[in-house]
Write a protein that holds these residues in place. Sequence first.
Motif, PDB file in Angstrom:
ATOM      1  N   ALA A  41       0.823  -1.215   0.000  1.00 19.96           N
ATOM      2  CA  ALA A  41       0.000   0.000   0.000  1.00 19.96           C
ATOM      3  C   ALA A  41       0.854   1.260   0.000  1.00 19.96           C
ATOM      4  O   ALA A  41       0.484   2.259  -0.608  1.00 19.96           O
ATOM      5  N   GLU A  72      -4.334   5.796   3.445  1.00 22.12           N
ATOM      6  CA  GLU A  72      -3.298   4.769   3.608  1.00 22.12           C
ATOM      7  C   GLU A  72      -1.977   5.396   4.019  1.00 22.12           C
ATOM      8  O   GLU A  72      -0.925   5.113   3.467  1.00 22.12           O
ATOM      9  N   GLN A 106       0.603   5.225   6.251  1.00 22.36           N
ATOM     10  CA  GLN A 106       1.117   4.289   7.248  1.00 22.36           C
ATOM     11  C   GLN A 106       1.921   4.918   8.374  1.00 22.36           C
ATOM     12  O   GLN A 106       1.705   4.582   9.537  1.00 22.36           O
ATOM     13  N   SER A 156      -8.347  -1.407   8.105  1.00 20.96           N
ATOM     14  CA  SER A 156      -7.776  -0.579   7.045  1.00 20.96           C
ATOM     15  C   SER A 156      -6.725  -1.367   6.277  1.00 20.96           C
ATOM     16  O   SER A 156      -6.461  -1.116   5.110  1.00 20.96           O
ATOM     17  N   SER A 157      -6.140  -2.339   6.966  1.00 19.48           N
ATOM     18  CA  SER A 157      -5.116  -3.148   6.349  1.00 19.48           C
ATOM     19  C   SER A 157      -5.710  -4.242   5.469  1.00 19.48           C
ATOM     20  O   SER A 157      -5.205  -4.546   4.394  1.00 19.48           O
TER      21      SER A 157
END
Lengths: 317, 283
Positions: free
Chosen positions: A38, A275, A277, B145-146
């Motif tokens: 991602a 996304e 992270q 979300s993963s």
Amino acid sequence: MTSGYGRFALARAGQAAVVVLLAYVLTFLVISVLPGDAITNSLRDPQSGLSEADIQRIVQYYGLDQPVLVQLALSLGRFLTGELGFSLQSNLPVAQIVGDALPSTLTLASTALAIAVVFAIGIAYGAHYAPPRWAGVLRSIPSFFLSVPNFVIGLVLIELFAFRLHAFTTTDPNSATATLFAAVTLAIPVSAPLAEVLIASLDHESRQEYALVARSRGLAETQLFARHLVKPSALPSVAMVALIMGELLGGSVITETIFGRDGIGTVVQKAVTGEDQPVLQAVVSLSAVVFVAVNLAADLLTPLLDPRVNVREEANA
Amino acid sequence: MSADLNFARLRSAGAASLRTRAGVPPTVLVSFLVVLVVVLWSLFPSLFTGYSPVNGDTGSKLDAPSLQHWFGTDYLGRDQYARVVYGTASSVTSALVAVAIGLLVGSAIGLASGFRGGWLDSTLGRLVDMLLAIPGFLLAVVIVSSLGFQTINAAIATGVSAVAVFARLMRAEVIRVRRSAFVEASYLEGGNRLQALLTHVLPNAYRSVLVLAVLQFGTSILVIASLAFLGYGDPPPSSDWGLLVASGKTYVTAPWLVYAPALVIVATVLSINRISRWLRNSK
């Protein structure tokens, strides 16, 4: 006593450090291993507006071209030195994003905590001293509070007080009244377990011999409550402080979304949709640090507040 | 004083406690009824409504609740009651999946660490601490979300964040039972560890874990509804309860779109909590 307590404190602190490290690793693995790639996906997204040089720099920084374990070591090493990295969405330092959002969430959470404590004490006191009919109703309130989703409370409060009674406007979420209603939303689910524990320990303490002695000496119930019962009854709730912190943090995601506040919850939500992270990793592991630290403090305080707790037994548990 | 204690009075002395044990309180009966309706909604939605949850009648947009449309209609003229009924399956099934994950994984961890003790206990104990250290809802958000925004993933995330609670309780229960005399007696009779575990420890430890499972079922419905509310579940036109509340809140003039699914969530969870409390007190 002192050396026993010292050993106990040291053992607990060691455990706490291990747990924080484990929580960091777990979060890292969940975020970076499961979805494949991602992080590069969002980098390669043409809408991210990053130039090729920027992307190269970020890939270099996080070691994205290397195995996951190397990335983990790199990330963990930085975390331990207090470096949280950069947001993939805005390129801002994560520390700055979290720092900007923190005051709003702290205001919300501390107001909510205060309201929750007041609610819980009120419910517990009423459940204990009100006439039986009302006491029964009060005893079932925590269970009711636990059955209403956070977002429903928020929406109902907004519908009633913002749209009908015009007590506040949703366009100005940081005003005092809006904050108060947001805090009530957050406080209701938090107050429920607190009230349950308070009721249980109040029931327990008032049956103890010392309470009986005080009563037989002619002490009025209210005086007994204020002078003798409050302190020992509050002890079990000290152990719950960490749990409550978690509830407040988790609940803030929903509450801030509904009331349109900018805080840690909103940061989490944006990081999830984008996304992002490094931001997610930072917020989750920082909340683990807070949780573990508060838990540790509560553990270390309990034997000091209540001499009946045996330190040696605790250290082996 | 002693003259009052005739035979009739003595015979009925324990009646009060017998009555409370035999009878089911009315609130618990109502709770079972609510849960039954919800289960039927999720199994046979078409028996409860003639309307489609997906196709609406654009002529009757945002109608207020009436005899035709119990919960009113939404912005596409879809019957809100039908949407709630058809959304039950995924809202409730996903909560069951979540509880199953928490129950199975958590119990296995708790059983192993409580029964085996020693290094395994301390290793698993730190793992459980690690899961507890991350606020439950935040952990669920990160996992979903993963995995991707789907209701089944929300269920998995909710289940994982419940593992620690089950593990803790199971461990405590196993330790309590393991030290009792009848377990030691089974060793004396020549039973091995596995036998003692299966025939003595588990049957005596599962009861309170089951009570927790029922409670956790209600909590999971709330967490999954919250995730769906944030948009982390199946996208429309699916109609998870949390999603219905989220999409209803846009229409300020039609508050029933929010209140109807919200009431269904509250009634369901309240009933489940009541049943769990009754099970706990009557054991």
